[in-house]
Motif scaffolding. Sequence first.
Motif, PDB file in Angstrom:
ATOM      1  N   ARG A   1     -70.716  83.508 -33.309  1.00  0.00           N
ATOM      2  CA  ARG A   1     -69.379  83.759 -32.782  1.00  0.00           C
ATOM      3  C   ARG A   1     -69.154  83.181 -31.365  1.00  0.00           C
ATOM      4  O   ARG A   1     -68.142  82.498 -31.131  1.00  0.00           O
ATOM      5  CB  ARG A   1     -69.081  85.264 -32.798  1.00  0.00           C
ATOM      6  CG  ARG A   1     -67.679  85.637 -32.354  1.00  0.00           C
ATOM      7  CD  ARG A   1     -67.512  87.153 -32.339  1.00  0.00           C
ATOM      8  NE  ARG A   1     -67.307  87.720 -33.657  1.00  0.00           N
ATOM      9  CZ  ARG A   1     -66.126  87.793 -34.269  1.00  0.00           C
ATOM     10  NH1 ARG A   1     -65.047  87.334 -33.681  1.00  0.00           N
ATOM     11  NH2 ARG A   1     -66.028  88.333 -35.463  1.00  0.00           N
TER      12      ARG A   1
ATOM     13  N   VAL B   1     -68.175  79.412 -31.289  1.00  0.00           N
ATOM     14  CA  VAL B   1     -67.072  78.919 -32.115  1.00  0.00           C
ATOM     15  C   VAL B   1     -65.803  78.726 -31.278  1.00  0.00           C
ATOM     16  O   VAL B   1     -65.438  79.590 -30.483  1.00  0.00           O
ATOM     17  CB  VAL B   1     -66.791  79.918 -33.268  1.00  0.00           C
ATOM     18  CG1 VAL B   1     -65.572  79.489 -34.080  1.00  0.00           C
ATOM     19  CG2 VAL B   1     -68.030  80.037 -34.161  1.00  0.00           C
TER      20      VAL B   1
ATOM     21  N   VAL C   1     -65.369  78.250 -40.794  1.00  0.00           N
ATOM     22  CA  VAL C   1     -65.986  79.096 -39.771  1.00  0.00           C
ATOM     23  C   VAL C   1     -64.974  80.120 -39.247  1.00  0.00           C
ATOM     24  O   VAL C   1     -65.309  81.298 -39.055  1.00  0.00           O
ATOM     25  CB  VAL C   1     -66.561  78.210 -38.631  1.00  0.00           C
ATOM     26  CG1 VAL C   1     -66.970  79.038 -37.436  1.00  0.00           C
ATOM     27  CG2 VAL C   1     -67.748  77.396 -39.158  1.00  0.00           C
TER      28      VAL C   1
ATOM     29  N   ARG D   1     -70.878  73.716 -29.043  1.00  0.00           N
ATOM     30  CA  ARG D   1     -69.644  74.299 -29.569  1.00  0.00           C
ATOM     31  C   ARG D   1     -69.510  73.947 -31.046  1.00  0.00           C
ATOM     32  O   ARG D   1     -69.782  72.809 -31.434  1.00  0.00           O
ATOM     33  CB  ARG D   1     -68.431  73.786 -28.796  1.00  0.00           C
ATOM     34  CG  ARG D   1     -68.297  74.466 -27.456  1.00  0.00           C
ATOM     35  CD  ARG D   1     -67.285  73.800 -26.571  1.00  0.00           C
ATOM     36  NE  ARG D   1     -67.193  74.510 -25.311  1.00  0.00           N
ATOM     37  CZ  ARG D   1     -68.075  74.409 -24.319  1.00  0.00           C
ATOM     38  NH1 ARG D   1     -69.114  73.622 -24.446  1.00  0.00           N
ATOM     39  NH2 ARG D   1     -67.907  75.094 -23.198  1.00  0.00           N
ATOM     40  N   VAL D   2     -69.074  74.920 -31.812  1.00  0.00           N
ATOM     41  CA  VAL D   2     -68.975  74.744 -33.265  1.00  0.00           C
ATOM     42  C   VAL D   2     -67.511  74.873 -33.668  1.00  0.00           C
ATOM     43  O   VAL D   2     -66.831  75.842 -33.282  1.00  0.00           O
ATOM     44  CB  VAL D   2     -69.824  75.816 -33.993  1.00  0.00           C
ATOM     45  CG1 VAL D   2     -69.663  75.714 -35.502  1.00  0.00           C
ATOM     46  CG2 VAL D   2     -71.299  75.701 -33.603  1.00  0.00           C
ATOM     47  N   SER D   3     -67.031  73.914 -34.429  1.00  0.00           N
ATOM     48  CA  SER D   3     -65.615  73.918 -34.812  1.00  0.00           C
ATOM     49  C   SER D   3     -65.259  75.116 -35.689  1.00  0.00           C
ATOM     50  O   SER D   3     -65.968  75.419 -36.656  1.00  0.00           O
ATOM     51  CB  SER D   3     -65.276  72.647 -35.575  1.00  0.00           C
ATOM     52  OG  SER D   3     -63.985  72.769 -36.133  1.00  0.00           O
ATOM     53  N   ASN D   4     -64.136  75.737 -35.353  1.00  0.00           N
ATOM     54  CA  ASN D   4     -63.651  76.834 -36.199  1.00  0.00           C
ATOM     55  C   ASN D   4     -63.098  76.308 -37.534  1.00  0.00           C
ATOM     56  O   ASN D   4     -62.849  77.078 -38.448  1.00  0.00           O
ATOM     57  CB  ASN D   4     -62.601  77.672 -35.450  1.00  0.00           C
ATOM     58  CG  ASN D   4     -61.451  76.826 -34.906  1.00  0.00           C
ATOM     59  OD1 ASN D   4     -61.386  75.619 -35.150  1.00  0.00           O
ATOM     60  ND2 ASN D   4     -60.545  77.442 -34.168  1.00  0.00           N
TER      61      ASN D   4
END
Length: 433
Positions: A198, A201, A148, A98-101
Amino acid sequence: MSNLIVLGAQWGDEGKGKVVDLLADRFDVVARYQGGHNAGHTIYIGEQKFVLKLIPGGILRPNTEVVIGNGVVIDLAALIEEIEKLEESGIDVRNRLRVSNRAHVIFPFHRLIEKMSEARENRIPIGTTSRGIGPCYEDKTGRRGIRVADLMDAENFRMLYDILAADKQILAATFHLDEPVNYAEIREKTEEYAQRIRPLVCDTAAFLHEAMARGKRILFEGAQGTMLDIDHGTYPFVTSSSAAAGGACTGTGVPPTKIDGIAGVSKAYITRVGSGPFPSESKDAAGDLLRREGNEFGAVTGRPRRCGWFDVPLLRYTAMVNGFDTLVITKLDVLDHLEQIPVCIGYRLCGKELKEMPATYRELEAIQPIYKALPGWLAPTRGISRFEDLPSAARDYLRFLEESTGVEIGGVSIGPERNETIIRTGTKLQRLI
Ligand code: GDP
Ligand code: IMO
Ligand code: MG
């Protein structure tokens, strides 16, 4: 609940990657909290070698989820390349990352700005990794950075991007940078990368809080090391993020009240890549020997690492600003062939013994280290699995480090492979993992 921070106690490259990978199977989530692809974390599983840059160490454990927190700066091309490389090795990344927004985005023109600040006359060159890390953090604190979440809204992104690109063009013209930059192409590429990431995120702080509410355990992974921390390191010879323990909270959105322990990772000696003061550096044949035996070449840039002796005042300082509960000492095996091992036990400046870490690099450079030579063990340590089975001089060496730094040694690493680590029984480290 037991959440642990693992971070570097020196100038980076302490072996954090190896330690995080080792401990990750006891945690549900590994969250990286700062830095970017300036980091290089090497992990050996048998003969297989992995070098992780942006993706947290837990990715090599099939049941662990991983998070790139809001404190990290992301070069999208580097992230996608790293994901693809891991997936080629058969590792499922897309379902576990998971990638931080709220993480900030590095653009190719950040590297150009970095080149300018490293090369300009009358500026102090830091010897950076040339990854655009510093200029991206500058845009973040300058409140003009692009996150992001901004990429997920095409119209908003175009507006923010055009303003940022115009700023950089003015800078480039002012400083006569004649390297061509195709701003339109960077924008298009970024839009394409944004679509690809996407699905990964999300609001990672909310994700981590939900995980904790379900009783999941989190390991926070630091990159770089405390002496490269923007506030506590050897400024200005530092990186641009909060590598020390406080960064784990600001860089993930998990509050200090949820942290149960902090483990520092330190080599049995010390290294540094790039410029800057280094009181216990060994510029002679002994330093060359450490570099050779320890294979001390940068995992990201391949640069030879500067080598020196374990520095007690430095470790006491990093223990103070981080509040280490425990230490993992790595690369003990590199000292196996030494008859005597110098340890820096104090600093002198202008004839006076120092009680505190100097704040300026000029004072740090003028430090005269005080050494004590400890006997070596002249015996192999690789393959040993219990602390009690280490040669007695090796145990004495470790006890000396423990007593002089005031921090327990909970773990000892005696080889690069995942399993070449001793967790000492009865230690805080054992209780925290
Ligand atoms: P990190 O950035 O802190 O993760 O560390 P790096 O991966 O940049 O550098 C540490 C290097 O030491 C890597 O090449 C590791 O494979 C290696 N390493 C880690 N622990 C040990 C150890 O106990 N003994 C030896 N000989 N090598 C180790
Ligand atoms: P890991 O996570 C060692 C150093 C660079 C330079 C300074 C600033 O593998 O321990 P930057 O590109 O961050 O602006 O460079 O910091 N540096 C590291 N040294 N290990 C690292 O990461 C490093 N990341 C940055 O060499 O001196
Ligand atoms: Mg490294």
